[in-house]
Write a protein that holds these residues in place. Structure first.
Motif, PDB file in Angstrom:
ATOM      1  N   LEU A   1      12.172  -0.276 -12.403  1.00 20.69           N
ATOM      2  CA  LEU A   1      12.965   0.446 -11.408  1.00 20.69           C
ATOM      3  C   LEU A   1      13.662  -0.526 -10.464  1.00 20.69           C
ATOM      4  O   LEU A   1      14.860  -0.401 -10.175  1.00 20.69           O
ATOM      5  N   LEU A   2      12.892  -1.536  -9.975  1.00 16.66           N
ATOM      6  CA  LEU A   2      13.475  -2.515  -9.067  1.00 16.66           C
ATOM      7  C   LEU A   2      14.628  -3.248  -9.747  1.00 16.66           C
ATOM      8  O   LEU A   2      15.682  -3.474  -9.147  1.00 16.66           O
TER       9      LEU A   2
ATOM     10  N   LEU B   1      18.165  10.766  -4.133  1.00 10.81           N
ATOM     11  CA  LEU B   1      17.461   9.479  -4.086  1.00 10.81           C
ATOM     12  C   LEU B   1      16.154   9.548  -4.867  1.00 10.81           C
ATOM     13  O   LEU B   1      15.805   8.616  -5.591  1.00 10.81           O
ATOM     14  N   LEU B   2      15.447  10.661  -4.723  1.00 13.22           N
ATOM     15  CA  LEU B   2      14.181  10.805  -5.445  1.00 13.22           C
ATOM     16  C   LEU B   2      14.438  10.800  -6.948  1.00 13.22           C
ATOM     17  O   LEU B   2      13.677  10.209  -7.716  1.00 13.22           O
ATOM     18  N   ARG B   3      15.512  11.455  -7.364  1.00 13.40           N
ATOM     19  CA  ARG B   3      15.864  11.438  -8.800  1.00 13.40           C
ATOM     20  C   ARG B   3      16.166  10.019  -9.234  1.00 13.40           C
ATOM     21  O   ARG B   3      15.772   9.573 -10.291  1.00 13.40           O
TER      22      ARG B   3
ATOM     23  N   GLU C   1       0.855  -1.186   0.000  1.00 13.42           N
ATOM     24  CA  GLU C   1       0.000   0.000   0.000  1.00 13.42           C
ATOM     25  C   GLU C   1       0.890   1.235   0.000  1.00 13.42           C
ATOM     26  O   GLU C   1       1.248   1.733   1.063  1.00 13.42           O
ATOM     27  N   PRO C   2       1.253   1.724  -1.178  1.00  9.13           N
ATOM     28  CA  PRO C   2       2.258   2.796  -1.237  1.00  9.13           C
ATOM     29  C   PRO C   2       1.879   4.039  -0.433  1.00  9.13           C
ATOM     30  O   PRO C   2       2.697   4.536   0.338  1.00  9.13           O
TER      31      PRO C   2
ATOM     32  N   ILE D   1      10.114   3.321  -2.294  1.00  7.30           N
ATOM     33  CA  ILE D   1      11.351   2.626  -2.679  1.00  7.30           C
ATOM     34  C   ILE D   1      12.558   3.487  -2.328  1.00  7.30           C
ATOM     35  O   ILE D   1      13.553   2.991  -1.783  1.00  7.30           O
ATOM     36  N   ALA D   2      12.449   4.797  -2.587  1.00  5.24           N
ATOM     37  CA  ALA D   2      13.549   5.701  -2.232  1.00  5.24           C
ATOM     38  C   ALA D   2      13.841   5.616  -0.740  1.00  5.24           C
ATOM     39  O   ALA D   2      15.004   5.559  -0.317  1.00  5.24           O
TER      40      ALA D   2
END
Lengths: 623, 313
Positions: free
Chosen positions: A492-493, A431-433, A397-398, A461-462
């Motif tokens: 991304l993963l 990290l967000l980038r 649940e993001p 994830i960041a």
């Protein structure tokens, strides 16, 4: 029915014990109701059971302590306290009943109508209810008493009017919610009158909260009534009233402090009884079950060569219920291990156990080794030091997995600082980038509720990456997202894994995701691993009938309108797990033998009759 | 922020109107004449008629309502039937005592209640059971009885604190505090119990949410998870009940002032109620409603500061 519900969602299973287990009646309910019944009997039978006349004074025996003749002592005029309390019970309970009756009658009728009809009537009455709840109640009651004269019945009627706003809110919310539910529509379509629908369907749904509110109202009404009586605003003196009796007792504090005990005590006990009933009915939470340590021979953890995280014979139980039953698996750097299975198979609990994030009432057995450190049974402090840089966890649940009250930047900076970052502000934006957010500065300033699901999962994830984890556990990371976003998150993963050499444990029920990103796969059924192997092996030639049936149940393009194949039946709940094969009752290949002998995991599969490899691969290729 | 305050102030206008209307209607709706109630059983019809005329009760109800609203708007709440002095002055002279009691009690019980609630929610086990049971018993204690018991123990038996009286803060701050210790304790104990229970429930809710697990998952220490993250979110529902708590404290003050002989608004109301001094009670109700509105405004501002959702939308 209850079984499949419990099995469907392991999280719910943790919250409530299985419905079929016998539940002892709540002690609070028994004590509370017991006292109220006793008091009611005392009030009704006061003229018969009271040992003395409540008004008969005996000056010679004034202010005595408890004795055989005067069980609770005597007051300043030598009247029997016990008899006076018994005779006062009637007016005390009567007042409470008046308040509740008025509150219920007004609040429920108007509330149900407002909730059911809606529109301007709803708006107007809701507004009035808000206003009433904002009034300084006791002062209004004093005004009522000033106008109407000394009679607490008036005060209790007025109090009933004030609390009707609380009942109104409950009834309105209940009726409005039920109105939108399908069965009411269905009933209306079927030609059942709205009034009947209200009585038959709406009211039963609201009983519990209303009873809770009524018991709390009873307690406050009792205390309020006693307070007014204490202030001398109740019936004039000789009449036995609880509040006034405390007032009289307070006049003789020096001579007889004892008098405070029975007079206050009866009020406290009665208010407590009402509260206990309310508490017992509010607390639906399961009472904790005693955790029982079982004698298990812990196998020597066989940590596979080159693995960073290895679980050996991992068991998770809640009380008597074992929900993860002897799981052994290993994650390797730069590779992805998928845990697959239907809901209720223990995938999520296995993932949480690996990260040491199980709820405190869970009992863990077996071994979880991270980089040579044993995590099973480690203290919270030790786990804290491992989390973030050893193991990180991404939930399904993001948005809910982000703290709603802090900005994204702040939620990144806190773990960054913990893991020794010297420039958390710039690192947070970096990290967000890195997780593919273009407007990293803007997102860092925003709050979780301003993000889309996909964006929130990138942020999550960041955050998971702040400690540069060696193992990333991702629990259905794409289930709640749109299909296009799903692919992006998986990419991304994969990218992170390629760059950092992270080991990924991916929990999923989606074979498409497995085929897309996983290297190895472990199929779980009813708390056990039933088959494991490389993705290529398992998908091309499943050996366990469950894996075969799961794969066969996948919708395939070009099937047209053919009904979707499904596996008949459902995963049994943990209480019904047997030592023999747990899939046997759904399995088309099952024989009598399957119901008799326990099966062990051998040659990557837990089955007495594994699917013949040749035949299966032929079937697959012929499709 | 200013818009929020403005909106809340506008929204409080109907509440004030309703309160004024209720205080008026109560006098109207009673069977028989208020004048007769005021004068008691032995009153002659002439005396009742004279008082009715004096109070304007002989005029048509609608006219009375308008007169009443006009008076309230111009700040004229009439004169006390008991002493004849201006209700505004009477209430204003009694306000400081009640307000010092109510505000300190609110703050104190918020701090203590939240602390007890968080500890109960996070520690679990025996401590939780003791605190939960304790707060359950606390809620069942009648304020007046508790007040008398405190006097018995601390003033009569131990002789530590004065049983009655009040010293203005500016005259002698120490004496002011010493005189307020027992009344505050009696007032707060029940409120602490109420706030603690609410906090416990709200904290339990928050601690079950997924973000807590995510915080733990990246190694955020327990202290920060509980006190920085969970409490910040749990404080929002707890905060919204502080307004109700203030109403509760005002009610408690009525009784407390009587027991400790503090001549505040509460005591004034009781005196007025016993003597059927209707204008005074009407004045008290209107002033208290204004105080409740002010407290709710503070609560709204607090919620606004705590919750980013409220701030953005």
């Amino acid at each position: 029915m209850t079984h499949s519900v419990a099995a469907a969602d392991p999280a719910k299973m943790l919250a409530a014990p299985p419905a079929h287990r016998f539940r002892r009646p709540d002690t609070r309910l028994v004590l509370g109701l017991g006292w109220i019944v006793l008091l009611l009997l005392g009030a009704l039978l006061a003229p018969v059971v009271a040992p003395h006349d409540p008004l008969a004074s005996d000056i010679g025996a004034s202010l005595q302590g408890p004795s055989g003749t005067y069980w609770l002592g005597t007051d300043n005029l030598g009247r029997d306290v016990f008899s006076r309390l018994l005779h006062g019970a009637g007016s005390a309970i009567g007042g409470v009943l008046v308040a509740i009756a008025v509150g219920l009658a007004l609040g429920l009728t108007i509330g149900v109508v407002a909730g059911y009809v809606g529109g301007w009537f709803d708006t107007l009455t809701s507004r009035i209810a808000d206003l009433i709840l904002a009034l300084p109640g006791i002062l209004l009651l004093l005004l009522v008493l000033a106008v109407l004269g000394r009679d607490l019945t008036y005060a209790m009627i007025a109090y009933g009017f004030l609390v009707s706003a609380a009942f109104f809110r409950l009834a309105r919310a209940g009726a409005a919610e039920v109105r939108h539910e399908l069965f009411v529509d269905a009933a209306t379509v079927a030609g059942v009158s709205p009034a009947w629908t209200l009585v038959r369907h709406v009211l039963p749904n609201m009983i519990r909260p209303i009873v809770v509110q009524a018991s709390l109202t009873a307690s406050t009404a009792l205390l309020l009534q006693a307070g007014l009586s204490f202030l001398g605003l109740g019936a004039p003196p000789p009449a036995p009233q609880w509040g006034a009796m405390v007032q009289e007792a307070s006049q003789y504090l020096y001579q007889s402090p004892w008098l405070m005990v029975p007079t206050g005590g009866v009020i406290v006990l009665t208010a407590l009884a009402f509260n206990l009933v309310g508490d017992a009915l509010t607390d639906e939470r399961a009472r904790p079950v005693a955790v029982r340590d079982r004698e298990t021979v812990r196998p020597e953890p066989a940590v596979p060569e080159g693995s960073v995280l290895a679980a050996t014979d991992l068991r998770v139980s809640f009380g008597d219920l074992t929900v993860v039953d002897g799981v052994t698996l290993a994650a390797h750097p730069g590779r992805t291990l998928a845990l697959v299975g239907e809901s209720g198979c223990g995938k999520t609990l296995t993932a949480l156990a690996l990260a040491g994030l199980l709820p405190p009432d869970a009992h863990v057995d077996g071994s979880v080794v991270l980089d040579g450190r044993e995590l099973a049974g480690a203290s919270e402090k030790e786990l804290e030091s491992v989390r973030g840089n050893g193991i990180a966890y991404i939930s399904q649940e993001p948005i809910a997995s982000l703290d709603p009250s802090y900005s994204i930047g702040s939620q990144l900076r806190e773990p960054l600082k913990l893991h020794g970052s010297t420039a958390p502000r710039t690192e947070a934006v970096e990290l967000l980038r890195r997780v593919g957010i273009a407007d990293a500065e803007g997102v860092a300033r925003s709050f979780p509720h301003q993000l889309s699901g996909g964006m929130a999962q990138r942020v999550a994830i960041a955050i998971a990456l702040t400690g540069r984890p060696r193992v990333l556990i991702a629990d259905e990371p794409t289930t709640a997202l749109d299909v296009t976003v799903q692919a992006e998150i998986l990419d991304l993963l994969r990218e992170i894994q390629a760059q950092d050499g992270t080991a990924v444990v991916l929990v999923t029920h989606d074979w498409g995701v497995v085929a897309d990103v996983a290297d190895e796969v472990a199929v779980m059924y009813a708390g056990q691993v039933v088959e494991h192997g490389t993705v290529a092996e398992v998908i091309a030639a499943p050996r366990h009938p469950y894996t075969r049936d799961l794969l066969a149940a996948l919708p395939e393009p070009g099937q047209g309108r053919a009904p979707l194949p499904t596996i008949p039946g459902s995963v049994p709940p943990p209480a019904e797990w047997v030592p023999t094969c747990r899939y046997a009752n759904r399995c088309t290949d099952a024989t009598e033998e399957c119901l008799l002998h326990p099966v062990v995991l051998a040659d990557r599969v837990r089955c007495l009759h594994p699917v013949a490899q040749k035949e299966e691969s032929w079937q697959l290729s012929s499709r | 922020m200013l818009r929020l305050i403005g909106r809340r102030l506008v929204e409080s206008v109907p509440l004030m109107i309703v309160v004024c209307a209720i205080t008026f209607l109560l006098v109207q709706l009673i069977p028989g004449s208020p004048a007769a109630t005021i004068l008691g059983n032995q009153a002659t019809p002439e005396a009742i008629a004279r008082l009715e005329q004096e109070m304007g009760l002989d005029r048509p109800p609608l006219e009375q309502l308008f007169v009443w609203f006009g008076q309230v708007l111009t700040g004229d709440l009439g004169n006390s039937l008991l002493t004849g002095s201006d209700v505004n002055e009477v209430v204003a002279s009694r306000m400081p005592i009640t307000m010092s009691l109510a505000i300190i009690a609110c703050l104190l019980s918020a701090v203590l209640g939240i602390w007890v609630g968080v500890v109960a929610a996070t520690r679990g086990g025996l401590l939780d059971r003791i605190l939960t049971t304790g707060s359950g018993v606390g809620l069942a204690l009648p304020t007046f009885w508790l007040a008398v018991v405190l006097v018995l123990v601390f003033s009569i038996w131990l002789r530590w604190l004065p049983a009655t009286g009040y010293t203005p803060f500016l005259t002698d701050p120490v004496a002011w505090l010493v005189h307020l210790v027992l009344p505050l304790t009696a007032l707060c104990l029940i409120q602490v119990a109420a706030v603690a229970r609410q906090t416990r429930v709200a904290m339990r809710d928050e601690l079950d949410r997924p973000y807590i697990r995510s915080l733990r998952a990246v190694g955020v220490p327990r202290r920060s998870v509980v006190w920085k993250h969970a409490l910040r979110n749990a404080a929002i529902p707890v905060c919204t009940t502080l307004g109700l708590q203030f109403i509760g404290v005002l009610g408690g003050a009525v009784v407390i002032e009587q027991v400790f002989a503090l001549g505040g608004v509460g005591a004034l109301t009781v005196e007025a109620a016993s003597a059927h001094d209707i204008p005074t009670i009407q004045g008290v109700v209107i002033y208290s409603t204004a105080a409740v509105i002010a407290v709710n405004l503070v609560v709204d501002i607090l919620t606004y500061a705590l919750s980013p959702k409220a701030r953005v939308s």
